[in-house]
Design an enzyme around this catalytic site. Structure first.
Site, PDB file in Angstrom:
ATOM      1  N   TYR A 137       8.807   1.988   7.425  1.00 42.57           N
ATOM      2  CA  TYR A 137       7.587   2.036   6.612  1.00 42.57           C
ATOM      3  C   TYR A 137       6.358   2.494   7.407  1.00 42.57           C
ATOM      4  O   TYR A 137       5.708   3.476   7.045  1.00 42.57           O
ATOM      5  CB  TYR A 137       7.322   0.661   5.990  1.00 42.57           C
ATOM      6  CG  TYR A 137       6.089   0.631   5.108  1.00 42.57           C
ATOM      7  CD1 TYR A 137       6.116   1.205   3.833  1.00 42.57           C
ATOM      8  CD2 TYR A 137       4.904   0.069   5.545  1.00 42.57           C
ATOM      9  CE1 TYR A 137       4.993   1.190   3.019  1.00 42.57           C
ATOM     10  CE2 TYR A 137       3.776   0.049   4.736  1.00 42.57           C
ATOM     11  CZ  TYR A 137       3.823   0.609   3.467  1.00 42.57           C
ATOM     12  OH  TYR A 137       2.704   0.600   2.676  1.00 42.57           O
ATOM     13  N   LYS A 173       4.087   6.052   7.156  1.00 42.97           N
ATOM     14  CA  LYS A 173       2.675   6.164   6.762  1.00 42.97           C
ATOM     15  C   LYS A 173       1.855   6.872   7.851  1.00 42.97           C
ATOM     16  O   LYS A 173       0.886   7.571   7.558  1.00 42.97           O
ATOM     17  CB  LYS A 173       2.099   4.775   6.451  1.00 42.97           C
ATOM     18  CG  LYS A 173       2.712   4.110   5.209  1.00 42.97           C
ATOM     19  CD  LYS A 173       2.413   4.894   3.928  1.00 42.97           C
ATOM     20  CE  LYS A 173       2.940   4.188   2.694  1.00 42.97           C
ATOM     21  NZ  LYS A 173       2.677   4.909   1.438  1.00 42.97           N
TER      22      LYS A 173
HETATM   23  N1  LIG Z   1       0.434  -3.431  -1.594  1.00 40.11           N
HETATM   24  C1  LIG Z   1      -0.069  -3.234  -0.390  1.00 40.11           C
HETATM   25  O1  LIG Z   1      -0.502  -4.190   0.273  1.00 40.11           O
HETATM   26  C2  LIG Z   1      -0.138  -1.851   0.186  1.00 40.11           C
HETATM   27  C3  LIG Z   1      -0.812  -1.697   1.417  1.00 40.11           C
HETATM   28  C4  LIG Z   1      -0.892  -0.432   1.962  1.00 40.11           C
HETATM   29  C5  LIG Z   1      -0.359   0.650   1.302  1.00 40.11           C
HETATM   30  N2  LIG Z   1       0.302   0.469   0.113  1.00 40.11           N
HETATM   31  C6  LIG Z   1       0.859   1.649  -0.547  1.00 40.11           C
HETATM   32  O2  LIG Z   1       0.377   1.733  -1.865  1.00 40.11           O
HETATM   33  C7  LIG Z   1       1.326   2.433  -2.670  1.00 40.11           C
HETATM   34  C8  LIG Z   1       1.606   1.638  -3.923  1.00 40.11           C
HETATM   35  O3  LIG Z   1       2.268   0.449  -3.539  1.00 40.11           O
HETATM   36  P1  LIG Z   1       2.186  -0.907  -4.381  1.00 40.11           P
HETATM   37  O4  LIG Z   1       1.707  -1.929  -3.433  1.00 40.11           O
HETATM   38  O5  LIG Z   1       1.478  -0.703  -5.646  1.00 40.11           O
HETATM   39  O6  LIG Z   1       3.754  -1.180  -4.587  1.00 40.11           O
HETATM   40  P2  LIG Z   1       4.647  -1.289  -5.911  1.00 40.11           P
HETATM   41  O7  LIG Z   1       4.037  -2.221  -6.888  1.00 40.11           O
HETATM   42  O8  LIG Z   1       6.013  -1.569  -5.407  1.00 40.11           O
HETATM   43  O9  LIG Z   1       4.570   0.173  -6.539  1.00 40.11           O
HETATM   44  C9  LIG Z   1       5.250   1.259  -5.958  1.00 40.11           C
HETATM   45  C10 LIG Z   1       5.315   2.356  -6.977  1.00 40.11           C
HETATM   46  O10 LIG Z   1       5.971   3.479  -6.401  1.00 40.11           O
HETATM   47  C11 LIG Z   1       6.979   3.897  -7.297  1.00 40.11           C
HETATM   48  N3  LIG Z   1       8.042   4.632  -6.644  1.00 40.11           N
HETATM   49  C12 LIG Z   1       8.865   4.241  -5.657  1.00 40.11           C
HETATM   50  N4  LIG Z   1       9.726   5.229  -5.352  1.00 40.11           N
HETATM   51  C13 LIG Z   1       9.438   6.268  -6.192  1.00 40.11           C
HETATM   52  C14 LIG Z   1       9.966   7.558  -6.374  1.00 40.11           C
HETATM   53  N5  LIG Z   1      11.000   8.008  -5.648  1.00 40.11           N
HETATM   54  N6  LIG Z   1       9.400   8.356  -7.305  1.00 40.11           N
HETATM   55  C15 LIG Z   1       8.363   7.933  -8.043  1.00 40.11           C
HETATM   56  N7  LIG Z   1       7.839   6.702  -7.956  1.00 40.11           N
HETATM   57  C16 LIG Z   1       8.372   5.883  -7.017  1.00 40.11           C
HETATM   58  C17 LIG Z   1       7.479   2.613  -7.931  1.00 40.11           C
HETATM   59  O11 LIG Z   1       8.227   2.892  -9.098  1.00 40.11           O
HETATM   60  P3  LIG Z   1       9.412   1.904  -9.627  1.00 40.11           P
HETATM   61  O12 LIG Z   1       8.738   0.828 -10.417  1.00 40.11           O
HETATM   62  O13 LIG Z   1      10.264   2.799 -10.432  1.00 40.11           O
HETATM   63  O14 LIG Z   1      10.105   1.359  -8.402  1.00 40.11           O
HETATM   64  C18 LIG Z   1       6.147   1.957  -8.218  1.00 40.11           C
HETATM   65  O15 LIG Z   1       5.547   2.496  -9.351  1.00 40.11           O
HETATM   66  C19 LIG Z   1       2.549   2.664  -1.781  1.00 40.11           C
HETATM   67  O16 LIG Z   1       2.532   3.975  -1.244  1.00 40.11           O
HETATM   68  C20 LIG Z   1       2.369   1.646  -0.677  1.00 40.11           C
HETATM   69  O17 LIG Z   1       3.025   2.005   0.495  1.00 40.11           O
HETATM   70  C21 LIG Z   1       0.414  -0.751  -0.460  1.00 40.11           C
END
Ligand SMILES: NC(=O)c1ccc[n+]([C@@H]2O[C@H](COP(=O)([O-])OP(=O)(O)OC[C@H]3O[C@@H](n4cnc5c(N)ncnc54)[C@H](OP(=O)(O)O)[C@@H]3O)[C@@H](O)[C@H]2O)c1
Length: 255
Positions: free
Chosen positions: A178, A182
């Site tokens: 991961y 990033k």
């Molecule tokens: N939450 C945090 O603390 C945090 C911190 C830093 C960065 N981020 C980044 O923010 C972004 C959103 O994360 P989140 O926290 O909102 O997590 P999340 O709730 O798990 O959402 C991830 C999203 O990505 C989608 N996804 C995964 N693989 C995919 C693919 N191959 N094609 C299209 N969609 C796909 C998932 O779809 P499905 O529902 O179909 O799986 C879901 O809609 C990510 O890039 C993550 O790395 C998050």
């Protein structure tokens, strides 16, 4: 009315069916943009689109798996046919790769073949998927008067922060998938920014902070809406805004 005031602003958010992507879609719609809810399962995207519409916004679901070139090309064709251009691309879709066989602790084990499969899968989504979607959407973005690309990065992508033995990530176990994915995304952000500067496309990486979503089993201390705020700010930068930068809501994050 001149052309500028009648321009329908179109934003595509990948992985917008939940979490930060959904919050980003809702906030962009609240600013008056037509939001294209990217979802690999379009049925799951309908919730987000319905919530946007219930709040008076405009939203459409677009089937889009960032690792599937067929859906990426089909999504670009759909945007082209329906709207003819794209103003904002938010590369939000991401996976952690965390799981029972993920190489979460490389101190105690050499990653096995299965572990490397996870690393490849994470890079496929978090890095290669961003290239595929960005390249497919670029011709549409170039038709926008103010094109913006935002890549969802992480504070943990910062080599400065993670390399500091007394830094905020010092206590966390090393990860092979991961966090490096990033960091690669940050590098990609700079490359795209350099390539697209002459075209007026502003490309930046966003660190949303630790937000409670499915990716971390809702252990984050911030809400998805709070995490989306910096994404929306970078998606709506003025013409004099930065490009090739890495920002949290507190300002620039060190590379
Ligand atoms: N939450 C945090 O603390 C945090 C911190 C830093 C960065 N981020 C980044 O923010 C972004 C959103 O994360 P989140 O926290 O909102 O997590 P999340 O709730 O798990 O959402 C991830 C999203 O990505 C989608 N996804 C995964 N693989 C995919 C693919 N191959 N094609 C299209 N969609 C796909 C998932 O779809 P499905 O529902 O179909 O799986 C879901 O809609 C990510 O890039 C993550 O790395 C998050």
């Amino acid at each position: 009315m001149n052309e500028h005031t009648t321009h329908q602003r179109i934003a595509l958010v990948t992985g917008a069916n939940k979490g930060i992507g959904r919050a980003t879609a809702e906030q962009l719609a609240a600013l008056g943009m037509t939001v294209l809810v990217g979802a690999r399962d379009p049925r799951h995207g309908e919730d987000t689109a319905a919530a946007v519409r219930a709040a008076g916004g405009d939203a459409y679901v677009v089937a889009l798996d960032v690792t599937d070139p067929t859906t990426v090309q089909a999504a670009a064709r759909r945007v082209e046919e329906r709207f003819g251009h794209l103003d904002v691309l938010v590369n939000n879709a991401g996976i952690s790769g965390a799981g029972p066989s993920a190489p979460l602790d490389v101190r105690d084990q050499v990653p096995s073949v299965a572990d490397l499969d996870i690393v490849r899968a994470v890079f496929e989504t978090n890095v290669f998927g961003v290239i595929a979607v960005t390249n497919a959407m670029l011709p549409l973005l170039r038709r926008s008067p103010a094109p913006r690309i935002v890549n969802l990065s992480s504070d943990a992508a910062s080599l400065t922060l993670t390399g500091d033995p007394d830094g905020p990530f010092a206590g966390l176990p090393p990860v092979a998938a991961y966090t490096p994915s990033k960091t690669a995304l940050n590098a990609l952000t700079v490359q795209y920014a350099n390539e697209l500067r002459k075209d007026g496309v502003l490309v930046n990486a966003a660190a949303p902070g630790f937000c409670a979503t499915d990716i971390n089993h809702h252990t984050g201390h911030r809400t998805a809406a709070q995490g989306a705020a910096v994404v929306v700010r970078l998606a709506t930068l003025g013409a004099d805004g930065p490009t090739g930068g890495f920002f949290s809501e507190d300002g620039p994050v060190p590379w």
